[in-house]
Motif scaffolding. Structure first.
Motif, PDB file in Angstrom:
ATOM      1  N   VAL A 198    -152.439  55.731 -14.209  1.00  0.00           N
ATOM      2  CA  VAL A 198    -152.089  54.351 -13.884  1.00  0.00           C
ATOM      3  C   VAL A 198    -153.262  53.715 -13.164  1.00  0.00           C
ATOM      4  O   VAL A 198    -153.819  54.298 -12.226  1.00  0.00           O
ATOM      5  N   LEU A 199    -153.634  52.527 -13.635  1.00  0.00           N
ATOM      6  CA  LEU A 199    -154.740  51.792 -13.028  1.00  0.00           C
ATOM      7  C   LEU A 199    -154.217  50.822 -11.979  1.00  0.00           C
ATOM      8  O   LEU A 199    -153.188  50.180 -12.179  1.00  0.00           O
TER       9      LEU A 199
ATOM     10  N   VAL B 207    -151.118  48.376 -12.733  1.00  0.00           N
ATOM     11  CA  VAL B 207    -150.502  47.375 -11.887  1.00  0.00           C
ATOM     12  C   VAL B 207    -151.629  46.467 -11.422  1.00  0.00           C
ATOM     13  O   VAL B 207    -152.581  46.925 -10.804  1.00  0.00           O
ATOM     14  N   PHE B 208    -151.502  45.218 -11.762  1.00  0.00           N
ATOM     15  CA  PHE B 208    -152.612  44.312 -11.519  1.00  0.00           C
ATOM     16  C   PHE B 208    -152.245  43.169 -10.591  1.00  0.00           C
ATOM     17  O   PHE B 208    -151.066  42.889 -10.354  1.00  0.00           O
ATOM     18  N   ILE B 209    -153.269  42.546 -10.086  1.00  0.00           N
ATOM     19  CA  ILE B 209    -153.087  41.354  -9.272  1.00  0.00           C
ATOM     20  C   ILE B 209    -153.472  40.180 -10.148  1.00  0.00           C
ATOM     21  O   ILE B 209    -154.442  40.249 -10.894  1.00  0.00           O
ATOM     22  N   ASP B 210    -152.711  39.132 -10.045  1.00  0.00           N
ATOM     23  CA  ASP B 210    -152.994  37.973 -10.888  1.00  0.00           C
ATOM     24  C   ASP B 210    -154.098  37.131 -10.249  1.00  0.00           C
ATOM     25  O   ASP B 210    -153.841  36.151  -9.565  1.00  0.00           O
TER      26      ASP B 210
ATOM     27  N   LEU C 295    -145.957  50.291  -6.416  1.00  0.00           N
ATOM     28  CA  LEU C 295    -145.534  50.150  -7.807  1.00  0.00           C
ATOM     29  C   LEU C 295    -146.287  51.113  -8.716  1.00  0.00           C
ATOM     30  O   LEU C 295    -145.705  51.707  -9.629  1.00  0.00           O
ATOM     31  N   ALA C 296    -147.558  51.265  -8.454  1.00  0.00           N
ATOM     32  CA  ALA C 296    -148.366  52.145  -9.301  1.00  0.00           C
ATOM     33  C   ALA C 296    -147.849  53.581  -9.212  1.00  0.00           C
ATOM     34  O   ALA C 296    -147.689  54.269 -10.218  1.00  0.00           O
ATOM     35  N   MET C 297    -147.581  54.018  -8.001  1.00  0.00           N
ATOM     36  CA  MET C 297    -147.103  55.383  -7.829  1.00  0.00           C
ATOM     37  C   MET C 297    -145.732  55.545  -8.481  1.00  0.00           C
ATOM     38  O   MET C 297    -145.465  56.560  -9.123  1.00  0.00           O
TER      39      MET C 297
ATOM     40  N   LEU D 231    -142.863  56.530 -22.722  1.00  0.00           N
ATOM     41  CA  LEU D 231    -142.699  55.126 -22.383  1.00  0.00           C
ATOM     42  C   LEU D 231    -143.792  54.297 -23.050  1.00  0.00           C
ATOM     43  O   LEU D 231    -144.874  54.791 -23.339  1.00  0.00           O
ATOM     44  N   GLU D 232    -143.482  53.047 -23.241  1.00  0.00           N
ATOM     45  CA  GLU D 232    -144.499  52.136 -23.753  1.00  0.00           C
ATOM     46  C   GLU D 232    -145.509  51.879 -22.644  1.00  0.00           C
ATOM     47  O   GLU D 232    -145.144  51.819 -21.466  1.00  0.00           O
ATOM     48  N   THR D 233    -146.731  51.675 -23.004  1.00  0.00           N
ATOM     49  CA  THR D 233    -147.729  51.296 -22.007  1.00  0.00           C
ATOM     50  C   THR D 233    -147.299  49.974 -21.380  1.00  0.00           C
ATOM     51  O   THR D 233    -146.916  49.051 -22.079  1.00  0.00           O
ATOM     52  N   ALA D 234    -147.333  49.902 -20.073  1.00  0.00           N
ATOM     53  CA  ALA D 234    -146.871  48.685 -19.413  1.00  0.00           C
ATOM     54  C   ALA D 234    -147.855  48.198 -18.374  1.00  0.00           C
ATOM     55  O   ALA D 234    -148.497  48.984 -17.680  1.00  0.00           O
ATOM     56  N   HIS D 235    -147.961  46.895 -18.272  1.00  0.00           N
ATOM     57  CA  HIS D 235    -148.827  46.279 -17.271  1.00  0.00           C
ATOM     58  C   HIS D 235    -147.991  45.387 -16.378  1.00  0.00           C
ATOM     59  O   HIS D 235    -147.335  44.477 -16.854  1.00  0.00           O
ATOM     60  N   THR D 236    -148.013  45.693 -15.105  1.00  0.00           N
ATOM     61  CA  THR D 236    -147.292  44.847 -14.160  1.00  0.00           C
ATOM     62  C   THR D 236    -148.312  43.935 -13.500  1.00  0.00           C
ATOM     63  O   THR D 236    -149.379  44.394 -13.102  1.00  0.00           O
TER      64      THR D 236
END
Lengths: 338, 338
Positions: B147-148, B161-164, B303-305, B317-322
């Motif tokens: 997880v990035l 998990v990204f920051i907008d 969230l990443a953990m 699971l499908e690859t997901a980006h939060t």
DNA sequence: CGGTGTTGTGGGACCGGTCCCATAATTATA
DNA sequence: TATAATTATGGGACCGGTCCCACAACACCG
């Protein structure tokens, strides 16, 4: 599942022993065999299991580290030093942020024991819990060396690398006097903390040496946090007769102090000069020029880790305490501009 | 040497199997036997070897974490979040500070593999090295979820998990406009960095939406460091025609900018208003009231953990980006006081 | 009272390495 | 050329746990 040494052995048509020899280059292996084995390892992208290795070797190669708060740069820097040495010497770190919480520290010690750590580093004072102390003694009794980083004198039965808080405070105070201040106060931490006591002593001794009196009301007891420091400073600044300079015991306290000064629309150093403890990189970067007592935190970490390794190699060393003398960095905030 | 399960078995006059059952309370054990075994465990201060356990279970319970710089509070906070969840869920962290150094990152990945980590977290962009990317792919292919945290779009084949950054910059720019600024500049990071690009886009789009022009010379390209930001700002402030406000892309850059302002004896926000990215706790504590775009860094870590744990439990699971939207904290430095 | 569960316990293989010891192959020495 | 020394390799025990399976003891039930 990842490839095992057995897979390699089979593919290279040799025994596990031979593969093991190649991996550790120990014992005799014919050049031809070695290259064949290495080729297979490369091909199968094999990497030996540190877990199995540890079990067999009875060596975890792991050092446990307990820090009260990783976010505090004062401690983070020590960790940097520890990491640097550990990396070079091939040790792994198990880092735990105890949040200054006894229970968490206990759990960490428990986990460390299960992980079969080979050594333990404790940054700042370990929990005062009797249970923790017993645990530490038990560890030492079971050949797990312990090194304290800037810890509490109460635990000087263990090895330690300390910062000379007394000397640092002493030097700072002298510098304030030399800058021309006559009435000097101190913003200090909890009395239960050994570093706080040392700093206070250093301050007082320096004052006496210079033939100055330190008034009781100029000794402001905080708790190392910025909030308390803010209130104390604010109160102090509203007095009619008050110090023209302050020695401030921690970087957090400096922040609180500065807020008080700024809210009262006063100026540093005109209305209040000061020298702080610890670096205040952020503030200096924006050109605020804070004079500080620089403890060599990174070095503390390095020395502690090195000491631990010495212990690991030779259990029969005398308990030793290394004390590092901080350096003074004068940047202007100590000036007397009256 | 610490006591083993065998020692316990002998002392309690049962088999290793029974002791194991007591330890994991699995299977049937007579109450009487259980208490006897527990007593012996207590007495001998026995703690099971996590190493042996891992070997047998084929579960290391370990998560590898790579950070570019632990000393940077932006990252340190993410780690706090990660730690919190990991602790609760019983995972151990192997934390490596890569110093933004490709070679160190490679070594870390290698070490992680030997440690048989079950999952991997990478804070900020992983090294651009082809070798690293291959390594990551190889890991994923071997059922090690990755997880990035706030990483590079180039790697969006992985969970993240990204920051907008786009939205954050956009909101900040709008706020500057609403404060009454007409000519607004941006101090931004390296173009090679995805976050920097996103912020720039957010800024530009907001300007356009407000019907304002963003002049090319008002886009100051730095490198996220304070030094470059200092020079850029200083140069900018000496121009005849210049922005009355800046959106500043990182907390480090804010520091450089402030130094420039202070050296030119200018004032914030009178001579230059700004909104920065990331918290600037230190500065706000001393009452400097810096308006910022607050990214929820701790939450990113949590969230990443959590996401990683989900993956661990269900590989399919499908690859997901939060994507987390930052919040604006206006504290005064954005004001237009002309 | 014998069959069928349910409980309770032990034996042994296995996880993936290391390392000692035996033995085989090769080379040196007498 | 036989013997010793050196080099090269394999076999098996072991590290400290887990877990499956066999079996013993005891209860319940028809």
């Amino acid at each position: 599942m990842p490839a095992t040494i057995k897979d390699i052995a089979k593919a290279a048509q040799v025994s596990r022993s031979t593969v093991s020899r190649v991996l550790n280059d120990s014992g005799y292996v014919k050049e031809e065999t070695r290259t064949r084995v290495l080729a297979v390892i490369e091909e199968l992208n094999y990497s030996p299991s540190a877990i199995a290795r540890s079990l067999s070797n009875k060596r975890s190669n792991t050092i446990g580290v307990i820090v009260p708060d990783i976010n505090n740069p004062f401690f983070a820097e020590m960790i940097k030093g520890v990491t640097r040495v550990a990396d070079k010497e091939g040790y792994r770190l198990l880092l735990v942020d105890s949040d200054e919480n006894n229970e968490k520290e206990q759990l960490a010690l428990q986990a460390f024991q299960e992980q079969r750590i080979e050594g333990l580093l404790i940054v700042a004072t370990p929990a005062k819990e009797k249970k923790s102390l017993e645990h530490l003694r038990w560890m030492r009794a079971h050949h797990i060396p312990i090194v304290l980083l800037d810890g509490h004198v109460k635990y000087d039965e263990f090895d330690g690398v300390f910062i000379d808080h007394y000397q640092g405070a002493h030097d700072a105070t002298i510098a304030l006097v030399q800058a021309g201040h006559k009435r000097i106060g101190i913003l200090t931490g909890k009395l239960s903390s050994r570093p706080a006591m040392e700093r206070l002593r250093g301050f007082q001794d320096a004052m006496t040496e210079c033939g100055l009196v330190s008034y009781d009301e100029d000794i402001l007891f905080g708790d190392y946090g910025h909030e308390k420091a803010y209130h104390l400073t604010k109160e102090m600044l509203t007095r009619k007769k008050r110090p023209s300079a302050l020695f401030v015991s921690s970087n957090q306290m400096v922040l609180g102090m500065m807020r008080a000064v700024s809210e009262l629309r006063m100026k540093i150093p005109q209305d209040l000069a000061f020298i702080g403890f610890d670096q205040l990189e952020t503030l200096n970067l924006i050109g605020m020029n804070c004079s500080t007592v620089d403890a060599h935190t990174v070095e503390v970490g390095e020395l502690a880790m090195k000491r631990l390794i010495q212990r690991l190699e030779n259990e029969k060393l005398e308990t030793a305490h290394t004390v590092l003398r901080p350096d003074l960095s004068l940047r202007g905030s100590e000036a007397n501009l009256k």
